[in-house]
Design an enzyme around this catalytic site. Structure first.
Site, PDB file in Angstrom:
ATOM      1  N   SER A 133     -15.428   6.332 -20.598  1.00  0.00           N
ATOM      2  CA  SER A 133     -14.447   5.553 -21.521  1.00  0.00           C
ATOM      3  C   SER A 133     -13.349   4.986 -20.550  1.00  0.00           C
ATOM      4  O   SER A 133     -12.832   5.776 -19.477  1.00  0.00           O
ATOM      5  CB  SER A 133     -13.672   6.738 -22.215  1.00  0.00           C
ATOM      6  OG  SER A 133     -12.739   6.061 -23.091  1.00  0.00           O
ATOM      7  N   CYS A 188      -4.027  14.325 -23.537  1.00  0.00           N
ATOM      8  CA  CYS A 188      -2.756  13.394 -24.218  1.00  0.00           C
ATOM      9  C   CYS A 188      -1.654  14.189 -24.633  1.00  0.00           C
ATOM     10  O   CYS A 188      -1.718  15.238 -25.192  1.00  0.00           O
ATOM     11  CB  CYS A 188      -3.364  12.578 -25.394  1.00  0.00           C
ATOM     12  SG  CYS A 188      -4.531  11.513 -25.247  1.00  0.00           S
ATOM     13  N   ILE A 243     -15.625  15.555 -16.336  1.00  0.00           N
ATOM     14  CA  ILE A 243     -14.159  15.811 -16.454  1.00  0.00           C
ATOM     15  C   ILE A 243     -13.543  14.641 -16.380  1.00  0.00           C
ATOM     16  O   ILE A 243     -13.912  13.681 -16.024  1.00  0.00           O
ATOM     17  CB  ILE A 243     -13.468  16.447 -15.141  1.00  0.00           C
ATOM     18  CG1 ILE A 243     -13.691  15.918 -13.803  1.00  0.00           C
ATOM     19  CG2 ILE A 243     -14.206  18.125 -14.957  1.00  0.00           C
ATOM     20  CD1 ILE A 243     -13.135  16.377 -12.532  1.00  0.00           C
TER      21      ILE A 243
HETATM   22  C1  LIG Z   1      -9.030   2.797 -15.430  1.00  0.00           C
HETATM   23  C2  LIG Z   1      -9.540   3.928 -15.965  1.00  0.00           C
HETATM   24  C3  LIG Z   1      -9.306   4.123 -17.391  1.00  0.00           C
HETATM   25  C4  LIG Z   1      -9.629   5.182 -18.073  1.00  0.00           C
HETATM   26  N1  LIG Z   1      -9.398   5.292 -19.432  1.00  0.00           N
HETATM   27  C5  LIG Z   1      -9.628   6.313 -20.141  1.00  0.00           C
HETATM   28  C6  LIG Z   1      -9.641   6.658 -21.370  1.00  0.00           C
HETATM   29  O1  LIG Z   1      -8.999   5.539 -22.096  1.00  0.00           O
HETATM   30  N2  LIG Z   1     -10.103   7.701 -22.230  1.00  0.00           N
HETATM   31  C7  LIG Z   1     -10.510   9.079 -21.413  1.00  0.00           C
HETATM   32  O2  LIG Z   1     -10.858   9.882 -21.892  1.00  0.00           O
HETATM   33  N3  LIG Z   1     -10.887   8.640 -20.198  1.00  0.00           N
HETATM   34  C8  LIG Z   1     -10.430   7.593 -19.370  1.00  0.00           C
HETATM   35  N4  LIG Z   1     -10.703   7.438 -18.123  1.00  0.00           N
HETATM   36  C9  LIG Z   1     -11.483   8.582 -17.321  1.00  0.00           C
HETATM   37  C10 LIG Z   1     -12.944   8.337 -17.428  1.00  0.00           C
HETATM   38  O3  LIG Z   1     -13.591   8.009 -18.435  1.00  0.00           O
HETATM   39  C11 LIG Z   1     -13.730   9.451 -16.582  1.00  0.00           C
HETATM   40  O4  LIG Z   1     -13.480  10.604 -17.083  1.00  0.00           O
HETATM   41  C12 LIG Z   1     -12.818   9.317 -15.129  1.00  0.00           C
HETATM   42  O5  LIG Z   1     -12.568   8.396 -14.689  1.00  0.00           O
HETATM   43  C13 LIG Z   1     -13.887  10.232 -14.078  1.00  0.00           C
HETATM   44  O6  LIG Z   1     -15.106   9.711 -13.797  1.00  0.00           O
HETATM   45  P1  LIG Z   1     -15.192   8.556 -12.650  1.00  0.00           P
HETATM   46  O7  LIG Z   1     -14.879   9.151 -11.423  1.00  0.00           O
HETATM   47  O8  LIG Z   1     -16.735   8.015 -12.583  1.00  0.00           O
HETATM   48  O9  LIG Z   1     -14.240   7.210 -12.733  1.00  0.00           O
HETATM   49  C14 LIG Z   1     -10.359   6.395 -17.443  1.00  0.00           C
HETATM   50  C15 LIG Z   1     -10.533   6.161 -16.139  1.00  0.00           C
HETATM   51  C16 LIG Z   1     -10.343   5.068 -15.334  1.00  0.00           C
HETATM   52  C17 LIG Z   1     -10.437   4.936 -13.757  1.00  0.00           C
END
Ligand SMILES: Cc1cc2nc3c(=O)[nH]c(=O)nc-3n(C[C@H](O)[C@H](O)[C@H](O)COP(=O)(O)O)c2cc1C
Ligand SMILES: Cc1cc2nc3c(=O)[nH]c(=O)nc-3n(C[C@H](O)[C@H](O)[C@H](O)COP(=O)(O)OP(=O)(O)OC[C@H]3O[C@@H](n4cnc5c(N)ncnc54)[C@H](O)[C@@H]3O)c2cc1C
Ligand SMILES: Cc1cc2nc3c(=O)[nH]c(=O)nc-3n(C[C@H](O)[C@H](O)[C@H](O)COP(=O)(O)OP(=O)(O)OC[C@H]3O[C@@H](n4cnc5c(N)ncnc54)[C@H](O)[C@@H]3O)c2cc1C
Ligand SMILES: Cc1cc2nc3c(=O)[nH]c(=O)nc-3n(C[C@H](O)[C@H](O)[C@H](O)COP(=O)(O)O)c2cc1C
Ligand code: FES
Ligand code: FES
Lengths: 304, 251, 304, 251
Positions: free
Chosen positions: A21, A130, A191
């Protein structure tokens, strides 16, 4: 032939890979790079009750093997998402997971109920990282009672399976997981980002306008693996794992730790084809490590 | 549409203090790129790509030229790349400058520092289309000046340095009274400069190319938004921009 | 000439740089690379009541921009340390900080009191990231009450200033900091490692024999900066900052976030001269960013 | 004493499947290194250095030779280094093999896979001192065999492959009855091999070179400890080892 299919509550996944997400918008941009039907599922950007413009910029910063972000849940609001974004994604042969957020129990309930109006969404990912404005802004996701409460309410309001997305910024992740499982969660997603900060030396202030941001990327993978490893042994519901995934090997590590599916976030920014590339590499990677299927690898890294 | 392409570095030169000019070979992008668009460049193992404007584009030789200033870890690493090395880029990114005047007219280009590069490709394109081009280019000091002759070849060019060590002294906005009358202006540079300029030239039709820290660079992550003037909307700099009508966004 | 000197409770530091506990042993090995008198201070490896052999091996693993460790507080015991290690370090013109650990309040008290017998130790760093065996093994460092209790007891037992080393594995780092400040801590030291794990794909089990290990290195710097930034505004006692420091620029970032001194851990493994190199680079780095002294930079990155 | 030195790669060759031989130029280390010691090599931005044994040392040409197997991200990156590239190493690390016999006698060298390299420098040194050297070298299969001729030049050498695709079939311990009587043995290889060997040769004087994941590599972090046989002590492999008397440590 290795078998990539995984069956989860509400989600019959042709493969365990899905964009995380907030890192894939609503799919439009990445659909220009490859056919989204290739994905096991797509997790949409967070949806809130009404439109949100999010935080001031700068909203991102780069860190060692990771990045910080404080987008602030910018989104057009749940109704607009259902009208314009969901139908777009529905053209593809994949599962749609709606990430829902809010500042109050009422907002969560409203967003959850709203998604009952569309038949295209297969599951909800409940983002509890949140602040609860009515409770002095402490995060739903850092208090087991509040997390359980919002899970119950969303579960009641929605006819879809609920995957609760846990925040790693807690002393005891197992308590959080058990609390939301007891409250009716159909699955977990973990996470979310770890709260961090970077300070600009010449400007002498945090780079991110919001001061703090969420740390994501390869840097947090060891924390994600640890939490999934611990939680998967304490709950019966399946886990969608994420945190720093960059390759098919990383996906296998998450499966071994106990995840049943894996989401890829930050890596999409480095390589827009990453999800597609990982799906292509997964069969040979499973074979290389002597697994016949994704299903077979789940939890196999757990020492008992 | 944005492509993920490999570009081979065919030349790299230090053209001013901490400023590198790189010529990249790529048939696909050199054919479709328009002024104002940028490359989103992957550098080593860095988590985020770096946005760098297209400073020039040669369709015959199938080359793209970029000019960048060493500004931190990523550009420092990029500066160490050598001829023959291959860059992984997303391109062409962004909308670019819209060149919509019916009757070729006089256009003012105002660039500041790392905002100068995209204006060169724009200026060349305008000149080819028969426009009259006037350029005002601002730099920190003498050592940081680049592409003066190239811009002079396009038309009247005024160089301004903050410390007056070369050309006029001060900011680009200090010399606007020295430029001939023009129909519209195109500018790229630090936000403070764009603010001062658009205020000073309020009423004139202008286009501004903006900068912001980016995540995805393709419009998916909402990192690079800027509020629209009407107050209840926003634009993504990477996708809806980087070029905006001066009236469109609130700096 | 920029001024590197910093005055902290019990520590008159010629410069703010010191090796972090556990990453420098008792100084003997690194003393072969450079003169330890150059250091602002040396934080010794943890001392426990009696000798400990620590965890089984493998004890370390490498992660993206970081590493995991589960050494398990291996040390010869406080008496042996006072007899053989402290005198060695005392030859150098630097401050000696003893890192103390234990599995019970009694052990902490005993170790703390033992250091009263030597005049060479200038301060204690109280490592509360240890399981309390009598309380079901939950860490002293994850519960404000237990953290306050151990701080009180150590403070009473010792005649030295106490720097309490906080664990980042908590929901609310500010509560922890306030609790130990109230309990009498003279300063804080943060952050300790973040619990993580890495799974070996062929062996199908965690690489670290202890399963989980502590994540350190550049990967955790954003978390350290965030916690120091938050805590330094809520407490009056000084903070020794640490977590991923690799350069004089990193040191400045910690100072701007509110740290008064900075410890360097994992980076010693990459470059045994790192502390010495940073001390050499610090004056020009401060000048580059327009600071006359270390003192002047402390907390300057905080937006109010 | 351990030095932090820069070593220039003067040659790099693939001498067997996934196995690279690198010759490094360095006056200081080539002069003082003894058999059994290793280099702790920094690779790119990796957090931890990689320990690689000294496979040979030429005091006249001031070179150190290493032989390593591509075994993960670090060795894979190291394998891509080219001639002229410079390595940042800590060296010489560890105690090395003690060669203390008064009257030159017969010595058995037993190496397995990546445990073979250090034995070559040892064997050469022993031969120079007038010892009789017999080598038993175990490899996975034919493609992974290296340095057979080099060891043959030192004395009788038996090659063993797990699958029998070359030399004898099985494990090094299966061919011990084929070797002539010897006075003591020196071995390096996987822990399982060392265990089997030291059990089978119990009573014989033997020295084992051990492997463990390392942090500092200089004795400061306690990552690489191994319990001593007496049960109430431990040794650091990086500092007290990597070579231990077979009776000293409990594998
Ligand atoms: C730019 C950005 C925006 C994100 N927006 C959301 C969000 O709207 N809702 C959510 O649950 N997690 C959000 N996340 C968290 C990611 O979904 C994910 O849980 C987290 O980045 C860890 O995964 P990764 O290391 O592969 O990015 C966001 C992450 C990034 C980097
Ligand atoms: C659309 C666009 C076009 C650009 N064109 C050019 C150009 O033609 N020539 C040129 O020299 N520079 C240009 N820039 C600025 C350039 O992107 C930054 O100088 C560069 O990203 C700095 O990276 P770094 O690793 O050196 O700095 P670091 O500080 O190490 O970068 C850390 C992070 O911050 C981001 N960042 C830092 N400064 C900026 C900045 N000023 N703008 C956007 N992101 C930043 C980086 O992209 C990276 O994600 C452009 C920026 C944008 C948005
Ligand atoms: C004293 C000593 C001497 C050695 N000599 C040689 C030699 O001459 N030739 C050779 O090919 N190999 C040798 N090794 C093994 C070599 O160090 C590992 O193969 C190498 O570290 C693997 O690194 P990697 O990045 O490829 O693997 P990765 O799995 O990516 O490494 C990750 C981490 O684990 C450590 N690690 C992984 N495998 C080993 C291992 N088997 N032993 C110790 N640490 C490990 C790495 O050092 C690194 O810290 C020696 C090891 C030791 C302890
Ligand atoms: C190998 C190793 C051993 C450590 N041992 C201790 C210890 O004994 N006591 C302690 O308080 N912290 C210990 N730490 C934590 C460090 O002191 C430091 O808080 C942490 O590593 C973050 O700093 P760094 O990123 O610079 O390493 C250890 C860290 C490492 C890597
Ligand atoms: S950088 Fe992601 S939307 Fe612009
Ligand atoms: S690796 Fe640190 S003590 Fe051996």
């Amino acid at each position: 032939m290795t078998q990539l299919r995984v069956e989860l509550p509400g989600l019959s996944l042709k493969n365990p890979i899905m964009p995380a997400s907030g890192c894939f918008g609503f799919g439009r941009e990445y659909s220009e790079f490859y056919d989204l039907s290739k994905l096991g599922a797509v997790i949409m950007k967070a949806a809130t009750g009404s439109e949100r413009f999010g935080n001031p910029t700068p909203r991102v910063a780069e860190t060692a093997s990771g990045m910080l972000n404080a987008i602030g849940l910018q989104n057009p609001g749940v109704q607009k998402i259902i009208e314009t974004e969901v139908p777009f994604l529905a053209q593809y042969n994949t599962n749609i997971i709606a990430n829902i957020a809010g500042s109050s129990l009422e907002e969560y309930e409203y967003v959850a109920r709203s998604f009952n109006d569309t038949s295209f969404v297969h599951a909800l990912e409940l983002n509890i990282s949140c602040p609860n404005v009515k409770e002095g802004g402490i995060q739903f996701g850092t208090n087991p009672k509040m997390a359980a409460r919002v899970t119950e309410i969303v579960k009641k309001a929605s006819k879809l399976p609920i995957y609760v997305k846990l925040s790693p910024n807690v002393t005891n992740i197992i308590d959080m997981a058990k609390a939301v499982e007891k409250a009716g969660a159909d699955g977990l997603s973990m996470i979310n980002t770890i709260t961090g900060m970077q300070i600009h030396l010449t400007e002498r202030k945090p780079i991110i306008a919001n001061k703090t941001g969420g740390l994501s990327g390869a840097a947090i993978k060891p924390v994600a693996i640890r939490m999934i490893y611990e939680v998967s042994q304490q709950v019966k519901i399946p886990i969608i794992g994420m945190g720093g995934v960059q390759s098919a090997e990383d996906v296998l590590e998450f499966l071994l730790a106990g995840a049943s599916a894996v989401a890829v976030g930050t890596a999409n920014f480095q390589n827009p084809f990453i999800c597609s590339d990982i799906i292509d590499a997964l069969p040979s990677t499973l074979e290389k490590y002597d697994f016949q299927s994704v299903q077979e690898a789940i939890g196999k890294g757990i020492l008992v | 549409m944005i492509h993920k392409e490999l570009m081979t570095i065919i030349s790299t030169n230090r053209i001013a203090e901490d400023s590198i000019e790189m010529v990249l070979k790529n048939p696909c992008i050199s054919e479709i790129a328009i002024p104002g668009q940028f490359l989103h460049i992957r550098i080593g193992e860095k988590t985020l790509r770096r946005p760098i404007s297209i400073a020039d584009c040669n369709r015959e030789q199938q080359t793209i030229t970029i000019i960048f200033k060493i500004n931190g870890a990523g550009t420092e690493e990029l500066a160490m790349y050598r001829c023959g090395d291959v860059l992984d880029v997303l391109a062409p990114v962004g909308n670019g400058f819209s060149i919509d005047k019916e009757s070729p007219s006089t256009i003012l280009l105002v660039g500041g520092g790392i905002g100068v590069p995209p204006l060169y490709f724009l200026g060349k394109t305008l000149k080819d289309k028969g426009y009259t081009v006037v350029s005002v280019l601002g730099f920190q000091h003498k050592a940081s000046v680049f592409y003066e002759d190239e811009f002079k070849a396009l038309g009247e060019t005024i160089i301004v340095t903050n410390d007056g060590s070369y050309g006029e002294k001060g900011f680009v906005t200090d010399v606007l009274d020295k430029v001939p009358t023009f129909d519209s202006y195109y500018s790229c540079g630090p936000i403070v400069m764009l603010k001062a300029l658009s205020t000073k030239l309020a009423g004139k039709e202008g286009y501004l190319s903006l900068e912001e820290r980016m995540g995805c660079g393709v419009g998916a992550c909402f990192a690079c938004v800027i509020p629209t003037k009407d107050g209840n909307g926003y634009k993504k700099i990477c996708k809806d921009g980087p070029v905006f009508h001066a009236e469109e966004v609130s700096l």
